[in-house]
Design a protein around this motif. Structure first.
Motif, PDB file in Angstrom:
ATOM      1  N   UNK A  32       0.830  -1.204   0.000  1.00 34.41           N
ATOM      2  CA  UNK A  32       0.000   0.000   0.000  1.00 34.41           C
ATOM      3  C   UNK A  32       0.867   1.258   0.000  1.00 34.41           C
ATOM      4  N   UNK A  33       1.930   1.251   0.804  1.00 32.64           N
ATOM      5  CA  UNK A  33       2.826   2.411   0.868  1.00 32.64           C
ATOM      6  C   UNK A  33       3.533   2.633  -0.471  1.00 32.64           C
ATOM      7  N   UNK A  34       3.959   1.544  -1.099  1.00 30.78           N
ATOM      8  CA  UNK A  34       4.658   1.664  -2.375  1.00 30.78           C
ATOM      9  C   UNK A  34       3.743   2.220  -3.461  1.00 30.78           C
ATOM     10  N   UNK A  35       2.501   1.744  -3.474  1.00 31.15           N
ATOM     11  CA  UNK A  35       1.528   2.245  -4.455  1.00 31.15           C
ATOM     12  C   UNK A  35       1.249   3.723  -4.208  1.00 31.15           C
ATOM     13  N   UNK A 194       8.886   3.404   6.868  1.00 32.17           N
ATOM     14  CA  UNK A 194       9.412   2.062   7.156  1.00 32.17           C
ATOM     15  C   UNK A 194      10.555   2.173   8.149  1.00 32.17           C
ATOM     16  N   UNK A 195      10.593   1.223   9.099  1.00 26.57           N
ATOM     17  CA  UNK A 195      11.759   1.099   9.972  1.00 26.57           C
ATOM     18  C   UNK A 195      12.280  -0.326   9.888  1.00 26.57           C
ATOM     19  N   UNK A 196      13.599  -0.455   9.803  1.00 28.85           N
ATOM     20  CA  UNK A 196      14.261  -1.753   9.709  1.00 28.85           C
ATOM     21  C   UNK A 196      14.970  -2.041  11.022  1.00 28.85           C
ATOM     22  N   UNK A 197      14.876  -3.283  11.492  1.00 27.71           N
ATOM     23  CA  UNK A 197      15.565  -3.660  12.726  1.00 27.71           C
ATOM     24  C   UNK A 197      15.688  -5.160  12.850  1.00 27.71           C
TER      25      UNK A 197
END
Length: 410
Positions: A32-35, A194-197
């Motif tokens: 959804x975020x990418x779209x 987005x957060x990566x962890x």
């Protein structure tokens, strides 16, 4: 042009949340975020945080950095966040006790080289470096109370490290709860998509970060939680400087090469997967060769050590590191290289203090462990007394730490 589905397959690879439904939810939210971003003609804002409680990052930190690099390669905006304020407390997520608190001066000194280390993986032209004291240091006590009102004590006590300490009556300090609040506010301040962890960040990102963003009127971020952690040089425990099993990014090339060579054989596949990015077919071929004897473990590990060293120190560094390894371990002499550094000893001094002053050991605890395991030698003889001293009358002397660190005292 890469399709959204192709991006999703890459960006969600390696992510794990403890249950399949959460992963599906995160995948759907990321789609959804990418779209949405594509329609608006903007990149996603993606970040990961790194607390400078120590001056060097290690190979384990590069797992999340590689995920950030994947986002960069698809054209998204990446923020490398240096936790200059959160480091004052330290993340309790994977600890059975409270961490020591640092001063701002200690944190700032440790943070100096973080950007240079990050750029071993990330594209400098596409990376924004931020420090979270920029916004956290300006919060008022009223702000903190407002943030804390969104969470319950029970939520924090469900976390394994807190629940275990609670069950046995071990201290849980109030300030440790603040870490998740501060990290959650990082997401708010940066307005991230987005957060990566890693797995130890599951609560901080998936629960605290998303909940606080929602409470403060933002759309909750997508959590990309990496499913696997890189084991340390012992091959079993997660790589950690406090455990003494880490491989620093900014150490000498020969030290990185030698530490990779020291990992157990059965840890090689995950190093190939997480550091070199090998795919399933390549890993299967590696494991088959090791299993049927067509590939000698030492040959595979030598290649692995060289490739990893080349990533962080270039071809010349990798070549020099391998030459030093061959000199020490394939020579017929005493195994002591000719080109070791020299240091003057002008008064009686403990071996521990000599090595600590030369940054050959990081702590008394590490030194004692090395002594117990026969890892400290003076003139090729193992020492068994952690209080041993050397005087100018004992010189010249060669002190060896582990298999790869040497100093000639004169």
């Amino acid at each position: 042009m890469t399709t959204i589905d192709e991006q999703l397959d890459v960006l969600m690879s390696g992510a794990a949340y403890g249950d399949p439904q959460t992963k599906e939810n995160m995948r759907a939210e990321l789609r959804e975020r990418l779209i949405e971003a594509e329609k608006e003609g903007r990149p996603l804002r993606v970040y990961a945080g790194y607390d400078p409680r120590k001056p060097d990052l290690h190979l384990g930190h590069t797992i999340t950095m590689r995920k950030l690099r994947q986002f960069q390669d698809f054209g998204h905006e990446v923020i490398f966040l240096v936790g200059t304020f959160t480091s004052l407390i330290g993340d309790p997520s994977d600890k059975g006790e409270a961490r020591d608190q640092l001063t701002m001066d200690e944190v700032e000194e440790n943070a100096q080289t973080y950007a240079a280390q990050a750029f071993k993986i990330l594209d400098p032209e596409k990376t924004t470096i931020r420090r979270n004291h920029e916004w956290l240091s300006g919060l008022t006590f009223a702000d903190v109370i407002h943030m804390a009102s969104n969470f319950t004590v029970q939520q924090f006590l469900t976390r394994e490290n807190f629940s275990k300490r609670f069950d046995v009556g071990a201290p849980i300090y109030l300030h440790e709860f603040f870490y998740a609040l501060m990290q959650a506010y990082d997401a708010v301040a940066l307005e991230t998509d987005v957060q990566v962890g890693g797995q130890d960040q599951l609560f901080n990102i998936l629960v605290a970060g998303r909940k606080l963003q929602s409470a403060m009127g933002q759309k909750p971020q997508v959590a990309i939680i990496m499913g696997e952690s890189l084991p340390g040089t012992d091959g079993s425990e997660k790589m950690s400087k406090s455990a003494g099993n880490h491989i620093p990014l900014m150490g000498e090339p020969w030290d990185m090469f030698g530490k990779v060579m020291s990992i157990p054989d059965d840890a090689m596949p995950i190093y190939h997967k997480l550091i070199l990015g090998w795919q399933a077919e390549q890993l299967a071929e590696l494991e088959k060769g090791l299993s049927d004897g067509s590939l000698h473990p030492n040959e595979a590990k030598m290649r692995l050590a060289r490739e990893i060293t080349m990533i962080f120190h270039g071809e010349d560094g990798a070549e020099a590191a391998q030459q030093r390894w061959d000199e020490v371990f394939r020579s017929k002499g005493d195994g002591i290289p000719d080109d070791i550094p020299e240091s003057q000893l002008t008064e009686e001094k403990k071996v521990l203090d000599i090595l600590r002053d030369l940054n050959m050991v990081s702590s008394g605890k590490e030194f004692k462990q090395l002594v117990q395991n026969g890892g400290i030698r003076v003139n090729s003889e193992k020492i068994d007394d952690a209080q041993m001293t050397l005087t100018p009358g004992d010189l010249p002397a060669v002190v060896q730490v582990g298999k790869r660190k040497f100093v000639r005292l004169v």
